[in-house]
Design a protein around this motif. Sequence first.
Motif, PDB file in Angstrom:
ATOM      1  N   UNK A 127     -10.149  21.179 -13.716  1.00 34.23           N
ATOM      2  CA  UNK A 127      -8.845  21.741 -14.059  1.00 34.23           C
ATOM      3  C   UNK A 127      -7.868  21.394 -12.943  1.00 34.23           C
ATOM      4  N   UNK A 128      -6.745  20.770 -13.320  1.00 35.47           N
ATOM      5  CA  UNK A 128      -5.744  20.355 -12.344  1.00 35.47           C
ATOM      6  C   UNK A 128      -4.479  21.196 -12.499  1.00 35.47           C
ATOM      7  N   UNK A 129      -3.990  21.716 -11.368  1.00 35.47           N
ATOM      8  CA  UNK A 129      -2.648  22.278 -11.315  1.00 35.47           C
ATOM      9  C   UNK A 129      -1.746  21.222 -10.703  1.00 35.47           C
ATOM     10  N   UNK A 130      -0.500  21.562 -10.409  1.00 36.43           N
ATOM     11  CA  UNK A 130       0.416  20.567  -9.843  1.00 36.43           C
ATOM     12  C   UNK A 130       0.021  20.154  -8.436  1.00 36.43           C
ATOM     13  N   UNK A 131      -0.788  20.971  -7.739  1.00 43.16           N
ATOM     14  CA  UNK A 131      -1.118  20.636  -6.356  1.00 43.16           C
ATOM     15  C   UNK A 131      -2.589  20.840  -5.999  1.00 43.16           C
ATOM     16  N   UNK A 132      -3.418  21.330  -6.939  1.00 45.46           N
ATOM     17  CA  UNK A 132      -4.807  21.633  -6.604  1.00 45.46           C
ATOM     18  C   UNK A 132      -5.741  21.241  -7.741  1.00 45.46           C
ATOM     19  N   UNK A 145      -7.978  32.384  -7.973  1.00 49.34           N
ATOM     20  CA  UNK A 145      -7.604  33.648  -7.340  1.00 49.34           C
ATOM     21  C   UNK A 145      -6.095  33.812  -7.232  1.00 49.34           C
ATOM     22  N   UNK A 146      -5.397  32.769  -6.830  1.00 50.85           N
ATOM     23  CA  UNK A 146      -3.950  32.866  -6.651  1.00 50.85           C
ATOM     24  C   UNK A 146      -3.292  31.613  -7.205  1.00 50.85           C
ATOM     25  N   UNK A 147      -2.424  31.790  -8.186  1.00 48.93           N
ATOM     26  CA  UNK A 147      -1.705  30.666  -8.781  1.00 48.93           C
ATOM     27  C   UNK A 147      -0.401  31.186  -9.351  1.00 48.93           C
ATOM     28  N   UNK A 148       0.637  30.358  -9.293  1.00 48.18           N
ATOM     29  CA  UNK A 148       1.934  30.749  -9.842  1.00 48.18           C
ATOM     30  C   UNK A 148       1.815  30.928 -11.356  1.00 48.18           C
ATOM     31  N   UNK A 149       2.430  31.994 -11.872  1.00 46.43           N
ATOM     32  CA  UNK A 149       2.310  32.284 -13.294  1.00 46.43           C
ATOM     33  C   UNK A 149       3.053  31.270 -14.167  1.00 46.43           C
ATOM     34  N   UNK A 150       3.911  30.416 -13.568  1.00 44.69           N
ATOM     35  CA  UNK A 150       4.631  29.401 -14.341  1.00 44.69           C
ATOM     36  C   UNK A 150       3.919  28.048 -14.358  1.00 44.69           C
ATOM     37  N   UNK A 151       2.749  27.958 -13.726  1.00 43.14           N
ATOM     38  CA  UNK A 151       2.033  26.678 -13.640  1.00 43.14           C
ATOM     39  C   UNK A 151       1.497  26.233 -15.007  1.00 43.14           C
ATOM     40  N   UNK A 152       1.355  24.911 -15.153  1.00 42.13           N
ATOM     41  CA  UNK A 152       0.681  24.318 -16.305  1.00 42.13           C
ATOM     42  C   UNK A 152      -0.601  23.653 -15.828  1.00 42.13           C
ATOM     43  N   UNK A 153      -1.708  23.909 -16.521  1.00 34.33           N
ATOM     44  CA  UNK A 153      -3.007  23.371 -16.144  1.00 34.33           C
ATOM     45  C   UNK A 153      -3.397  22.232 -17.081  1.00 34.33           C
ATOM     46  N   UNK A 154      -3.971  21.157 -16.497  1.00 37.50           N
ATOM     47  CA  UNK A 154      -4.503  20.028 -17.263  1.00 37.50           C
ATOM     48  C   UNK A 154      -6.030  20.081 -17.164  1.00 37.50           C
ATOM     49  N   UNK A 160     -12.131  12.545 -19.634  1.00 37.13           N
ATOM     50  CA  UNK A 160     -11.502  12.690 -20.934  1.00 37.13           C
ATOM     51  C   UNK A 160     -10.538  13.868 -20.881  1.00 37.13           C
ATOM     52  N   UNK A 161      -9.283  13.626 -21.259  1.00 35.31           N
ATOM     53  CA  UNK A 161      -8.307  14.709 -21.297  1.00 35.31           C
ATOM     54  C   UNK A 161      -8.596  15.609 -22.489  1.00 35.31           C
ATOM     55  N   UNK A 162      -8.732  16.924 -22.220  1.00 43.41           N
ATOM     56  CA  UNK A 162      -9.041  17.867 -23.278  1.00 43.41           C
ATOM     57  C   UNK A 162      -7.789  18.570 -23.798  1.00 43.41           C
ATOM     58  N   UNK A 163      -7.055  19.205 -22.902  1.00 46.43           N
ATOM     59  CA  UNK A 163      -5.857  19.919 -23.316  1.00 46.43           C
ATOM     60  C   UNK A 163      -5.079  20.367 -22.083  1.00 46.43           C
ATOM     61  N   UNK A 164      -3.867  20.819 -22.305  1.00 46.55           N
ATOM     62  CA  UNK A 164      -3.089  21.470 -21.254  1.00 46.55           C
ATOM     63  C   UNK A 164      -2.741  22.878 -21.721  1.00 46.55           C
ATOM     64  N   UNK A 165      -2.595  23.793 -20.774  1.00 46.06           N
ATOM     65  CA  UNK A 165      -2.282  25.180 -21.100  1.00 46.06           C
ATOM     66  C   UNK A 165      -1.564  25.807 -19.918  1.00 46.06           C
ATOM     67  N   UNK A 166      -0.621  26.690 -20.190  1.00 46.53           N
ATOM     68  CA  UNK A 166       0.088  27.365 -19.114  1.00 46.53           C
ATOM     69  C   UNK A 166      -0.694  28.598 -18.665  1.00 46.53           C
ATOM     70  N   UNK A 178     -10.683  34.914 -21.243  1.00 37.12           N
ATOM     71  CA  UNK A 178     -10.656  34.467 -22.639  1.00 37.12           C
ATOM     72  C   UNK A 178     -11.311  33.099 -22.830  1.00 37.12           C
ATOM     73  N   UNK A 179     -11.591  32.781 -24.091  1.00 40.73           N
ATOM     74  CA  UNK A 179     -12.130  31.481 -24.464  1.00 40.73           C
ATOM     75  C   UNK A 179     -10.981  30.510 -24.730  1.00 40.73           C
ATOM     76  N   UNK A 180     -11.068  29.317 -24.142  1.00 40.99           N
ATOM     77  CA  UNK A 180     -10.090  28.257 -24.386  1.00 40.99           C
ATOM     78  C   UNK A 180     -10.784  27.157 -25.185  1.00 40.99           C
ATOM     79  N   UNK A 181     -10.354  26.940 -26.409  1.00 42.51           N
ATOM     80  CA  UNK A 181     -10.992  25.946 -27.246  1.00 42.51           C
ATOM     81  C   UNK A 181     -10.319  24.587 -27.034  1.00 42.51           C
ATOM     82  N   UNK A 182     -11.144  23.553 -26.888  1.00 42.01           N
ATOM     83  CA  UNK A 182     -10.636  22.212 -26.601  1.00 42.01           C
ATOM     84  C   UNK A 182     -11.521  21.191 -27.290  1.00 42.01           C
ATOM     85  N   UNK A 183     -10.906  20.067 -27.660  1.00 47.22           N
ATOM     86  CA  UNK A 183     -11.663  18.957 -28.247  1.00 47.22           C
ATOM     87  C   UNK A 183     -11.306  17.695 -27.498  1.00 47.22           C
TER      88      UNK A 183
END
Length: 859
Positions: A127-132, A145-154, A160-166, A178-183
């Motif tokens: 899982x990639x954030x903008x800096x980690x 543990x600590x991440x900005x609530x406006x971040x988008x995760x890849x 293989x790219x699965x999905x992105x989610x905020x 929660x469960x994150x479903x990806x294909x």
Amino acid sequence: MALQFIIAKNKGSRNFLHLLFFFCFIISSTAQTSNEIKFLEALSLLEETFEVKFSFNSALANRLQVFRPTLNQPLEATLQSYSDTYKVEFQKIDERYITVTFPTKQVSICATIIDTKTGTPIKNAIIYSSSSQFNADNGGTFSIAEIEQTETLQIYNNDIFLRSITVLEILEKPEPCPLLFASANVNYLSTVTLQSYLVKGISKNAEGSITINNNNFEILPSLVEPDVLQIAQALPGIESYDETASNINVRGGASDELLILWNDIRMYQTGHFFGLISAFNPNLIDNVIIYKNGTHPRYNEGVSGVLNMQSSNNVTKNVDGGIGINLSSANLFARMPLSETFAIDISGRTSINSGVGNPIYKSFFQRTFQNTEVTNLSTNTSNGIRNTEQSFNFYDINITSIWDISKKDKLQYNFMTINNKLAFTERFIAIDSSSALFNELRQRTLVGNFDYKRTWNSKLNTRLLYSSSTYVFDGENKAVELLTESSQRNEVREQQVRFDVNYRLNNAITFQTGYQYTDTKIRDNQILATSSIPIINESNSIVNAFYLNSILRLFDNTTIVTLGGRLTNFSNLNTQFEPRVNINHKLKKHWNIFAAAEEKSQHILQFVARENQLLGIESKQWLIANGVDVPLLESQQLSIGTDYTFDGFTFIAEGFYKKVDGVNIKNLGFRNQLQDVNTIGSYNAKGVEVSVAKNTERFTSSLSYTYLDNDYTFNSLSPKNFRSNFDVTHTASLAATYKLGNFKIAVGSNYHSGLPYTTPLNTNAIIDVDGKPQIQYNEPNNKTLNSYLRVNTSALYDFKVDETFKGKINVALLNIFDKKNALDSYFEIETDADGNNTINRVDQFSLGFTPNISFQLLF
């Protein structure tokens, strides 16, 4: 008894008071609880009551609980109360529109990634954030543990790219983890080693490429829109020494040594306004893949590098698009799903040229046509009066259709046309006659391809691609008084078929192989002013090529080796085998070392047409190597480097060595004693690239430096070794971006040592050769122009108009100190009326101060 009664009475009163106080507390608490509403609802109430419009992040507003607004007091008092209590900020745009900025907040999240097809957890996802970078465990679960609530995760798995989610989307789910479903969309994307390479939106991959995500790229100094060719020039080792968007020099190579592709179609025209503006509309370009070394064997040509622009290949759920305008062009684009499985994306752009007082058109026109017939004609002669009219316009159109035939089959069609036209009219008025003659320069490109992909299973996918491309440079030049005409036409027609196979043997080994057939025809047609007989040259090349590539992930993915080769058979040249290799090894969590090597060849290249220049404008024509006077270009390159990241800092250093053989000096565009020489040689380029970047949520900065030593070798000349035309010893760029709410500002500067040029001898510089005066020169490229320095800035403000539309305003100031930078210098002989010859120095200068502003309305 009386005393006991009084005590009992007082005791009962106290109990009653306690009970009354308790009930009041419950009621007040209940009232207080019921008085709290979501901030989203509060803003809606304020909009209805005070007839204003708020622009805000709806996801954040929906999560914040606030007190119910008091509607009988002034709006300013209510907003101030919200600011004091909840630390939200309000900015009044005008009497009606107000923007809302939420405080940055660190949150903790947890989620489990589930495969949509199998219903099982996806093990060891990244899982990639903008800096980690974060890793999921064997059960598919990850926590941050600590991440900005406006971040988008890849989210990726096995490249293989699965999905992105905020982060907000995860927080809004009711479950604590929660469960994150990806294909998996099986494209076998490269392992990302640096998610923010210098700036947000640029990633460095383990197999040697660099990816620019156009959707995530925010702002760059001097740009009013994310021009992908100019974004590429922010990378160390990639420059444009003539200050254009399209003529890109990679590690000291000529601009035609960079293979530029649009959806895997080779582009022979890459710029508008003779290269000052990119010919590629950025609105529908999602990603750009760049190689400087260790190129994937799927790619041929481009001995100095590859730049491949890719459009979106996904069917969107909703219609979105926009219209925009700036001082150079107007544009529109739209993504339109016609069904759940079929969509059409369309974009177009047209120039805004001859408007009164248009500063960017004036600046571009002066820069492009300086020292040419277009701007240097004298208005009066001894026989009459001469005047001119000129106009320049361009347009481009892109259309992409996407059809998800089934869950395993996808068909995509891409189409693009690019057009440039310069119209130049001369009028001559004499005492007894007058005339008007029309001159034109035109560039036209028409390309299209069909791209069929099939995913057979989780391990195997194939791709079949057919493309067709046509490029035409066409122009004519008519002399007013002599009534002579010259013309030039350079036409390229190309068809190509590709077939690719991707097979993942296991998590450690992936194979990629394919076949490529290319048929290229180039026709050059010239009519000189001294003759009406056309000079026609035609050439044809058929290329059959096979490639094989392997990706090996060793030692728990700490070492990734990409090893491959390409076998190319040319119809008119020798067969070439080209090995390619990339090695990336992770020493520690934040520290990588990498190395790359390659051999490449190129048989389609450009030459500068000096003999028949139209309107005095330098034109570059395409030709096919014939193995005789135009040999095959062959390159060998080696590089080694390291990157290190820590606490938002990124440090990258890379050394390289490149040799290119088969260079024809006649194609290099010299304006000195070598202008008419025809001999074959090579060039050697070696250097070091160093860059440092710091990325935070609001502030990003980067500093890049390149040292380059670049020399030609021509054994038949004396001296046989001299500086390359692109021997620029020092290059540096500095950029900084600051983000505050909806406002972003970027400031940057570009510096490089001056380009080489050749000076005449100090004495006896003019001699007579067969009755014609000629300049005698010193050794080639013996002098250096003054250093180049340009400071740019840009600012972007985005805002919400209503629930459907949002707007963007961008202001860019190019060369804000109006520095006069020399880009080229050459010498010509001038003869006066008495027949005396003198040497005149001609300098080509960069753009001066050039402002631009753009407005976009998006939906």
